[in-house]
Design a protein around this motif. Structure first.
Motif, PDB file in Angstrom:
ATOM      1  N   MET A   1       0.873  -1.247  -0.025  1.00 20.27           N
ATOM      2  CA  MET A   1      -0.131   0.121  -0.073  1.00 20.27           C
ATOM      3  C   MET A   1       0.889   1.066   0.033  1.00 20.27           C
ATOM      4  O   MET A   1       1.737   1.423   0.810  1.00 20.27           O
ATOM      5  N   GLU A   2       0.685   2.191  -0.911  1.00 18.09           N
ATOM      6  CA  GLU A   2       1.451   3.360  -0.984  1.00 18.09           C
ATOM      7  C   GLU A   2       0.423   4.307  -0.100  1.00 18.09           C
ATOM      8  O   GLU A   2      -0.737   4.431  -0.201  1.00 18.09           O
ATOM      9  N   VAL A   3       1.144   4.978   0.849  1.00 18.77           N
ATOM     10  CA  VAL A   3       0.462   5.753   1.939  1.00 18.77           C
ATOM     11  C   VAL A   3       0.890   7.407   1.699  1.00 18.77           C
ATOM     12  O   VAL A   3       2.110   7.474   1.630  1.00 18.77           O
ATOM     13  N   TYR A   4      -0.029   8.271   1.477  1.00 29.23           N
ATOM     14  CA  TYR A   4       0.432   9.669   1.362  1.00 29.23           C
ATOM     15  C   TYR A   4       0.009  10.244   2.728  1.00 29.23           C
ATOM     16  O   TYR A   4      -0.944  10.225   3.648  1.00 29.23           O
ATOM     17  N   VAL A   5       1.219  11.157   3.150  1.00 30.44           N
ATOM     18  CA  VAL A   5       1.063  11.728   4.581  1.00 30.44           C
ATOM     19  C   VAL A   5       1.335  13.224   4.126  1.00 30.44           C
ATOM     20  O   VAL A   5       2.250  13.737   3.517  1.00 30.44           O
ATOM     21  N   LYS A   6       0.160  14.069   4.771  1.00 32.18           N
ATOM     22  CA  LYS A   6       0.521  15.517   4.421  1.00 32.18           C
ATOM     23  C   LYS A   6       0.556  16.110   6.254  1.00 32.18           C
ATOM     24  O   LYS A   6      -0.255  15.856   6.856  1.00 32.18           O
ATOM     25  N   VAL A   7       1.616  16.873   6.344  1.00 30.61           N
ATOM     26  CA  VAL A   7       1.958  17.490   7.801  1.00 30.61           C
ATOM     27  C   VAL A   7       1.593  19.055   7.527  1.00 30.61           C
ATOM     28  O   VAL A   7       2.243  19.681   6.614  1.00 30.61           O
ATOM     29  N   GLU A   8       0.834  19.614   8.497  1.00 28.76           N
ATOM     30  CA  GLU A   8       0.640  21.181   8.550  1.00 28.76           C
ATOM     31  C   GLU A   8       0.846  21.478  10.005  1.00 28.76           C
ATOM     32  O   GLU A   8       0.908  20.784  10.821  1.00 28.76           O
ATOM     33  N   SER A   9       1.343  22.842  10.072  1.00 28.55           N
ATOM     34  CA  SER A   9       1.308  23.294  11.352  1.00 28.55           C
ATOM     35  C   SER A   9       0.342  24.522  11.439  1.00 28.55           C
ATOM     36  O   SER A   9      -0.100  25.085  10.429  1.00 28.55           O
ATOM     37  N   GLU A  10      -0.019  24.725  12.457  1.00 28.20           N
ATOM     38  CA  GLU A  10      -1.302  25.629  12.823  1.00 28.20           C
ATOM     39  C   GLU A  10      -0.527  26.488  13.919  1.00 28.20           C
ATOM     40  O   GLU A  10      -0.149  26.262  15.034  1.00 28.20           O
ATOM     41  N   ASN A  11      -0.633  27.860  13.624  1.00 27.84           N
ATOM     42  CA  ASN A  11      -0.375  28.986  14.609  1.00 27.84           C
ATOM     43  C   ASN A  11      -1.757  28.973  15.656  1.00 27.84           C
ATOM     44  O   ASN A  11      -2.773  29.502  14.825  1.00 27.84           O
ATOM     45  N   PRO A  52      -2.387 -10.557   0.405  1.00 26.94           N
ATOM     46  CA  PRO A  52      -3.231  -9.581  -0.317  1.00 26.94           C
ATOM     47  C   PRO A  52      -3.813  -8.511   0.512  1.00 26.94           C
ATOM     48  O   PRO A  52      -4.308  -8.611   1.588  1.00 26.94           O
ATOM     49  N   VAL A  53      -3.999  -7.247  -0.151  1.00 26.56           N
ATOM     50  CA  VAL A  53      -4.950  -6.223   0.396  1.00 26.56           C
ATOM     51  C   VAL A  53      -5.846  -5.718  -0.799  1.00 26.56           C
ATOM     52  O   VAL A  53      -5.657  -5.979  -1.807  1.00 26.56           O
ATOM     53  N   PRO A  54      -6.949  -5.360  -0.223  1.00 26.84           N
ATOM     54  CA  PRO A  54      -7.973  -4.957  -1.256  1.00 26.84           C
ATOM     55  C   PRO A  54      -7.708  -3.709  -1.816  1.00 26.84           C
ATOM     56  O   PRO A  54      -6.698  -2.901  -1.335  1.00 26.84           O
ATOM     57  N   PRO A  55      -7.994  -3.526  -3.309  1.00 26.05           N
ATOM     58  CA  PRO A  55      -7.699  -2.202  -3.867  1.00 26.05           C
ATOM     59  C   PRO A  55      -8.259  -1.291  -3.289  1.00 26.05           C
ATOM     60  O   PRO A  55      -9.190  -1.273  -2.630  1.00 26.05           O
ATOM     61  N   VAL A  56      -7.806   0.149  -3.769  1.00 23.42           N
ATOM     62  CA  VAL A  56      -8.317   1.537  -3.392  1.00 23.42           C
ATOM     63  C   VAL A  56      -8.887   2.157  -4.042  1.00 23.42           C
ATOM     64  O   VAL A  56      -8.385   1.978  -5.353  1.00 23.42           O
ATOM     65  N   PHE A  57      -9.925   2.671  -3.989  1.00 21.62           N
ATOM     66  CA  PHE A  57     -10.612   3.760  -4.982  1.00 21.62           C
ATOM     67  C   PHE A  57     -10.651   5.032  -4.527  1.00 21.62           C
ATOM     68  O   PHE A  57     -11.119   5.356  -3.370  1.00 21.62           O
ATOM     69  N   PRO A  58     -10.211   6.097  -5.249  1.00 22.80           N
ATOM     70  CA  PRO A  58      -9.977   7.444  -5.022  1.00 22.80           C
ATOM     71  C   PRO A  58     -11.563   8.173  -4.982  1.00 22.80           C
ATOM     72  O   PRO A  58     -12.505   7.777  -5.859  1.00 22.80           O
ATOM     73  N   GLU A  59     -11.736   9.087  -4.061  1.00 21.27           N
ATOM     74  CA  GLU A  59     -13.258   9.944  -4.181  1.00 21.27           C
ATOM     75  C   GLU A  59     -13.135  11.513  -4.659  1.00 21.27           C
ATOM     76  O   GLU A  59     -14.060  11.975  -4.885  1.00 21.27           O
ATOM     77  N   THR A  60     -12.005  11.804  -4.185  1.00 25.65           N
ATOM     78  CA  THR A  60     -11.927  13.388  -4.238  1.00 25.65           C
ATOM     79  C   THR A  60     -10.641  13.843  -5.408  1.00 25.65           C
ATOM     80  O   THR A  60      -9.858  12.809  -5.944  1.00 25.65           O
ATOM     81  N   PRO A  61     -10.752  15.095  -5.927  1.00 22.86           N
ATOM     82  CA  PRO A  61      -9.765  15.212  -6.950  1.00 22.86           C
ATOM     83  C   PRO A  61      -8.193  15.027  -6.540  1.00 22.86           C
ATOM     84  O   PRO A  61      -7.587  14.776  -7.210  1.00 22.86           O
ATOM     85  N   GLU A  62      -8.148  15.435  -5.410  1.00 27.35           N
ATOM     86  CA  GLU A  62      -6.640  15.311  -4.635  1.00 27.35           C
ATOM     87  C   GLU A  62      -6.358  13.708  -4.438  1.00 27.35           C
ATOM     88  O   GLU A  62      -5.330  13.529  -5.125  1.00 27.35           O
ATOM     89  N   GLU A  63      -7.161  12.881  -4.050  1.00 29.63           N
ATOM     90  CA  GLU A  63      -7.110  11.424  -4.094  1.00 29.63           C
ATOM     91  C   GLU A  63      -6.949  10.879  -5.464  1.00 29.63           C
ATOM     92  O   GLU A  63      -6.105  10.123  -5.867  1.00 29.63           O
ATOM     93  N   ARG A  64      -7.607  11.264  -6.588  1.00 32.39           N
ATOM     94  CA  ARG A  64      -7.435  10.872  -7.952  1.00 32.39           C
ATOM     95  C   ARG A  64      -6.165  11.132  -8.627  1.00 32.39           C
ATOM     96  O   ARG A  64      -5.545  10.271  -9.215  1.00 32.39           O
ATOM     97  N   ALA A  65      -5.586  12.434  -8.282  1.00 34.77           N
ATOM     98  CA  ALA A  65      -4.421  13.003  -8.919  1.00 34.77           C
ATOM     99  C   ALA A  65      -3.329  11.838  -8.155  1.00 34.77           C
ATOM    100  O   ALA A  65      -2.337  11.438  -8.886  1.00 34.77           O
TER     101      ALA A  65
END
Length: 158
Positions: free
Chosen positions: A87-97, A124-137
């Motif tokens: 599984m490829e996992v995408y991680v986004k990290v943000e900071s908040e003041n 085996p792992v299940p396939p994944v399907f994107p739901e948003t434009p970011e996920e699709r990209a």
């Protein structure tokens, strides 16, 4: 196996940065970010596979902005693509003041996890399907990253 939406693996983590988390610049240690990234990515991959997992690779961790003492650290992870047992996992990290509410993206990362069966063997792992434009990209460009990982691994073993 029945495909799962990306949202099934989406995982969120928030923490506050204290002085003990920082370097001599007063910003968050990169190694602390790496620990958080691996932890949240583990949770996302286990949510998707409902199996034990191991980190197979950390393809990238791009630091984009520093995180300062007193800011909140927000991490979001999800499975962006799957292969047979990986599984490829995408991680986004943000900071908040926390005083102003201003948020900024401070890091992004791609990691690969492998699901394991009860004997510790890839399963085996299940396939994944994107739901948003970011996920699709991310989904649409994942196979290129997969091929690059294979080439990198072959080059190291070659």
């Amino acid at each position: 196996m029945e495909p799962k939406p990306v949202s099934a693996s989406r995982s969120i983590m928030t923490d506050i940065i204290f002085p003990s988390d920082t370097n001599y610049h007063g910003t968050l240690f990169g190694g602390v970010v790496m620990k958080y990234v691996d932890k949240i990515a583990t949770i996302a991959s286990m949510r998707h596979s409902r199996k034990g997992v191991v980190t197979a690779s950390s393809d990238s961790l791009d630091f984009l902005a520093p995180v300062k003492v007193g800011e909140a650290l927000l991490l979001e992870a999800f499975v962006s693509w799957t292969h047979r047992s990986s599984m490829e996992v995408y991680v986004k990290v943000e900071s908040e003041n926390l005083s102003t509410g201003e948020r900024k993206t401070t890091a992004t990362s791609f990691l690969t996890f492998v699901a394991l069966d009860e004997d510790g063997k890839p399963t085996p792992v299940p396939p994944v399907f994107p739901e948003t434009p970011e996920e699709r990209a991310l989904f649409d460009t994942a196979e290129e990253r997969y091929e690059a990982r294979k080439k990198r691994k072959a080059h190291r073993n070659g």
